[in-house]
Scaffold this active site. Structure first.
Site, PDB file in Angstrom:
ATOM      1  NE  ARG A 259      40.053  47.935  45.804  1.00 12.96           N
ATOM      2  CZ  ARG A 259      40.031  47.819  47.114  1.00 12.96           C
ATOM      3  NH1 ARG A 259      40.460  46.705  47.687  1.00 12.96           N
ATOM      4  NH2 ARG A 259      39.587  48.798  47.879  1.00 12.96           N
TER       5      ARG A 259
ATOM      6  CG  ASP B 219      43.543  53.822  40.189  1.00 12.20           C
ATOM      7  OD1 ASP B 219      43.773  54.482  39.164  1.00 12.20           O
ATOM      8  OD2 ASP B 219      43.067  52.686  40.157  1.00 12.20           O
TER       9      ASP B 219
END
Length: 349
Positions: A196, A210
């Site tokens: 993800r 991220d």
């Protein structure tokens, strides 16, 4: 101004920030941390023997240089949402496609992120999503990053995975491993590696996104291993037991990511809740071999799940193990849909 923090024994630095022609300015608060060597820091990569030296450094090395002008960014379309808020695709300076994370107030430790943003922006690698800058003068805060046309790897696997050859799945894993080997070399820990948190470009290049962002989450459910949002199913035993992160805990998560890729986006331990997973892992249970993974490929991911961190391979080791299973000369299929909003030129900052 240096003052006592609301946390016992801690200090906070409060700074009056004057932006352009503002008359009143904004007061920002930075927590002072202490590492194991009794050094003081705001951002982990800049540590000092005293608070006065810390302040002197940050007076002359402001994170504000990474500020982008909000008026240079035109938001075009919402493309998702995450832990910190909504993500939109936009254009920067009228010609560069960018992804803009619009940070909802209270979701992240903003001052600490801004202090560390300079380091994150200097991490340049073809398999890392590039962070271009931040807009922090008003809310919502913007984090501006490279735009990846085909979106999140997890969604791509679920929607298009059946059209991919196992060689392509291995190549995707190798892309992630290359990025993680780079972070490992620079002693930078991702802390939340998963499908993800990877993105897919037009040519099916996969890039890691991220990295390090989990440090700035303010949601107790996400940062506590007892919370329902904590990513236990991607976490090494030393993380959910002792909150001990390292490159070797990233390696464990990479093994889970490989499993996600070769299972075409299935949820790991799908019939278990977090507490059941902790119990199973503690008793030696590991994920089964996905149908698309050969026994040799499964052994690579399985090697990431050794109970002892020191017994797990490094990312550099993993690249060597994976090399015989990739086929660089075999072209990857073009993506089925790659709608773009303008040019794909990389902005130069």
């Amino acid at each position: 101004m240096v003052r006592n923090s609301s946390l016992d024994g801690k200090y906070t630095v409060s700074v009056l920030c004057m932006i352009s022609r503002e008359k009143k300015g904004t007061v920002k608060h930075y927590h002072v941390h202490v590492n194991n060597a009794n050094e003081f820091y705001l951002a982990e990569n800049h540590c000092f023997s005293s608070i006065s030296k810390l302040i002197h450094y940050h007076q002359h090395n402001s994170a504000e240089t990474w500020q982008l002008k909000r008026e240079d960014i035109v938001l075009l379309k919402e493309i998702g949402s995450g832990q910190f808020g909504v993500v939109q695709v936009g254009q920067w300076k009228g010609k560069y496609d960018v992804a803009v994370k619009m940070i909802k107030e209270g979701s992240m430790s903003e001052e600490e992120f801004i202090e560390e943003a300079e380091t994150m922006m200097k991490l340049n690698h073809p398999k890392l999503v590039k962070l271009y800058g931040v807009c922090t003068n008003t809310y919502p805060i913007y984090i501006v990053a490279e735009y990846m046309v085909n979106g999140c790897l997890l969604s791509y696997l679920k929607n298009h995975g059946k059209e991919l050859h196992p060689f392509q799945l291995m190549e995707m894993c190798c892309h992630v491993c290359e990025a993680m080997a780079f972070l490992e070399k620079h002693q930078f820990i991702h802390r939340d590696l998963a499908a993800r948190n990877c993105l897919v470009d037009t040519d099916l290049t996969v890039k890691v996104s991220d990295f390090g962002m989990a440090r700035y989450v303010l949601d107790d459910e996400y940062v506590s291993s007892l919370g329902t949002k904590f990513p236990v199913k991607w976490s090494a035993p030393e993380v959910f037991h002792y909150t001990k992160f390292s490159s070797k805990s990233d390696v464990w998560a990479f093994g889970i990511l490989m499993w996600e890729v070769f299972s075409l986006g299935k949820h790991p331990y799908e019939r278990c809740d977090n507490m059941q997973v902790i119990e199973k892992i503690t008793h030696g249970y590991r994920l089964y071999r996905p149908q698309l993974a050969s026994e040799a490929v499964y052994q690579i991911m399985y090697s990431c799940w050794h109970e002892l961190p020191e017994k797990r391979p490094t990312f550099h080791n993993l690249l060597s193990l994976m090399e015989p299973h990739r086929e660089d000369h075999k072209p990857m299929n073009p993506p089925l849909s790659s709608k773009n909003f303008s040019s794909n030129v990389t902005p130069k900052i």
